[in-house]
Each structure stands twice: as structure tokens, then as C-alpha cells.
Design an enzyme around this catalytic site. Sequence first.
Site, short mmCIF file in Angstrom:
data_model
loop_
_atom_site.label_atom_id
_atom_site.label_comp_id
_atom_site.label_asym_id
_atom_site.label_seq_id
_atom_site.Cartn_x
_atom_site.Cartn_y
_atom_site.Cartn_z
N HIS A 118 58.03 11.61 48.20
CA HIS A 118 57.40 10.54 47.42
C HIS A 118 58.39 9.75 46.57
O HIS A 118 58.11 9.39 45.42
CB HIS A 118 56.29 11.09 46.56
CG HIS A 118 55.11 11.63 47.34
ND1 HIS A 118 54.75 11.12 48.56
CD2 HIS A 118 54.23 12.62 47.05
CE1 HIS A 118 53.69 11.78 49.00
NE2 HIS A 118 53.35 12.69 48.12
N HIS A 192 48.01 7.93 45.72
CA HIS A 192 47.82 9.38 45.86
C HIS A 192 46.59 9.87 45.08
O HIS A 192 46.66 10.89 44.39
CB HIS A 192 49.07 10.10 45.37
CG HIS A 192 49.35 11.40 46.06
ND1 HIS A 192 48.49 12.47 46.02
CD2 HIS A 192 50.40 11.79 46.83
CE1 HIS A 192 49.00 13.48 46.71
NE2 HIS A 192 50.17 13.08 47.21
N GLU A 330 46.00 9.53 52.33
CA GLU A 330 47.05 8.57 51.99
C GLU A 330 47.40 7.72 53.22
O GLU A 330 47.94 8.23 54.19
CB GLU A 330 48.30 9.32 51.51
CG GLU A 330 48.06 10.25 50.34
CD GLU A 330 49.07 11.38 50.31
OE1 GLU A 330 50.26 11.10 50.09
OE2 GLU A 330 48.66 12.54 50.52
#
Length: 363
Positions: A118, A192, A330
Site C-alpha cells: 500500500h 480501503h 478494493e
Amino acid sequence: MAGPFPFLWEKGGTSPVKELFGKLADGTEIHRWSLENGGTRLKVLSYGGIVQSLETPDRDGRYANVSLGFDTVEDYVTGSPYFGALIGRYGNRIGAGRFTLDGETYELSVNDGANSLHGGADGFDRAVWDVEPFTDGPDVGLYLSRTSADGEMGYPGTLAVKVAYTLTERGEWRIDYEATTDRATVVNLTNHVYWNLAGEGGGSVHEHRLTLAASRFTPVDAGLIPTGEPAEVAGTPFDFRRAKAIGADIRENDQQLLYAKGFDHNWVLDKGGTTEPEWAATLTDPSSGRTLRISTTEPGLQFYSGNFLDGTLVGSSGKIYRQGDALCLETQHFPDSPNQPTYPSTVLRPGETYRSATVHAFE
């Protein structure tokens, strides 16, 4: 009127409400913006572009927050597993924390074992975003923007990022992402939110029913990095082409489930990448009657079943979050794409504009 999303710049409607939410350790003020439209209520933080809460009614009209989160800035800074955050520069994992582009190898921030997750240790989820409210006729929303410096978390290029969160008159939450760079780089932006349609703190989501418009997924190794070519979901626990309870097959003796302690994989959407959002997933909670329908321009979707919630976090309702108490859907390009030449490219070059859109519709 000129702007990052020209189709949204017409003014009108009701402006979002801004309030002080808290301060970072260095004194930086973090604000919360509250929006309401079409039966949906949304609260967004300038820290991380975080969706702090999203409220929708159940079949009897009773509202509940259906996204996991915290009540304080401090909790987001010290303990959040990306609750509700904007993710970048690269959503999901890049194997060994490195990639090669145009003959040059880039070493990234490593924060997930040997991998980069991420965007690294200080990704977009930990940045303070500039926020500007807007109304567009019957719709209302927020523009979030920031500039990611060349070399931030190891990524090349100065990246200018603009994101629009829109609540439509139908109560849809739409996200439009846009980015430009002055040097070749890779980009994969997402959000998220951890969903529990029974309500945040409402217990396990294993009875939620999920449908995914995907005939294939990308198998992973023990580090949750894709091993290469996608595999068919037919005959495996990964087959969600018809609505199925999340818990139906989650305890099957399947090596992929053992690696991830449940589901934490990328599904290859049958539609591929598209210029306009197309249907990708439907999530339903039988107990409340709430349904979430997701459409996207992206070619992939990461379904994560909350496997690493371990009972150490207390959410905004005062309830402890335990394994399986939420799930993430996601929308994205595939994990480790910079190292997988057969996957859809995530390369962005000067003169090009990255665009992506995802719509969350509630029923």
C-alpha cells in the site's frame, strides 16, 4: 470551468460541513467533513482521505455506520490497518519491495515482510490531504489533492494526485481518481473501507453474501505475492460467480486460504479495464437487508475477509474488532504488476493522465 474533474465543477446544492477532528503530534489540524445525500451519510478526514463513517438505512429505515473506524486521530495514526483510507502510490503488494522501469531498478519502502504494501510505511493513507468541498446540482462532494514528491517511499517522479468523493442524489458514493507525473512511474490507487453491512461492531460478516463478476483470480505465494498467470475459480473456494456466504468455504483445506488465513486475493474481473464503471461485485447482509453494489473501471478487485483483525483494536462503537468482523472490496490493478509483464500495466508517463472511477451503490 477548469479543474481536475471538469464534469463535476458546476456549482449548486448543499455544501459539506467542516469541523476540527483533532491534531497530529506536530500540531497539524485534522478536519472532518460531513456529507449527506440520497439517504447516505459520509464523514471524511483530511488525514489519509479516510472515510471515518458511512451510514445507510436498513430495510426498516434504521441508520447504521457500515464502515470500521476510530473516534480519534491518535488511533488512526498508531493502530489503523488502513481503515477507510486512500491508498497510494501503489495499492496492494509489490514483491521484494522493488521493480525495474526503463532499465532502472527502484527500491521501495518495505513494510510487509520482504514486500512493499500500500505504498510503503508512509503511504497516502498517512498523508494530510488538501480538501475542497463542492456541489454539482443535486450531487455533493469533496476534492482531495496532494503532491507526492519524487522519491517518496522510493517511487520515481513527482506525482500530482486529485481525488473526488461524490455523494449522488441516489445516495451512491463515487470515487474519481486522477494523477499526472513528470517522470515515468507506477500508480495504482484505491480505497480501503472495511465493510460490515450489519453495522460497525456488529460481529462477523461470514453470513454476508458476495457475488464477484470474475471467473479467475491470481494465486499467491506465502508472502501473498501473485505467482503468475491467473487461475480459474471453478471448483475452488474462490468461486463467487453466484451469490455465496463468505463463510461457506473459508475453512476449506486449500493452500491459498492457508497462506492468507482466509481470502486476501485479487480477482480478475471478466469485464477487464473499462472507460466507464461497470458492475464488479454485490454484497448483501441478510440480517439488515442492506446491499452494496460496486462498479468500477478497474480490471481487478481485492477481496479481503478481515483475516488479520485480531481483537486488539476497539472501534468507534466501543466494540472490539475480531477476525472476520469486516471485509474489503478494493478495486485495483493487480498486485505486483510492475514485476508481472503479462498483467495490465500500471506505468504512468509524463504527458499521460491516470484515471480511475469506482461507484458504491446502496440499497
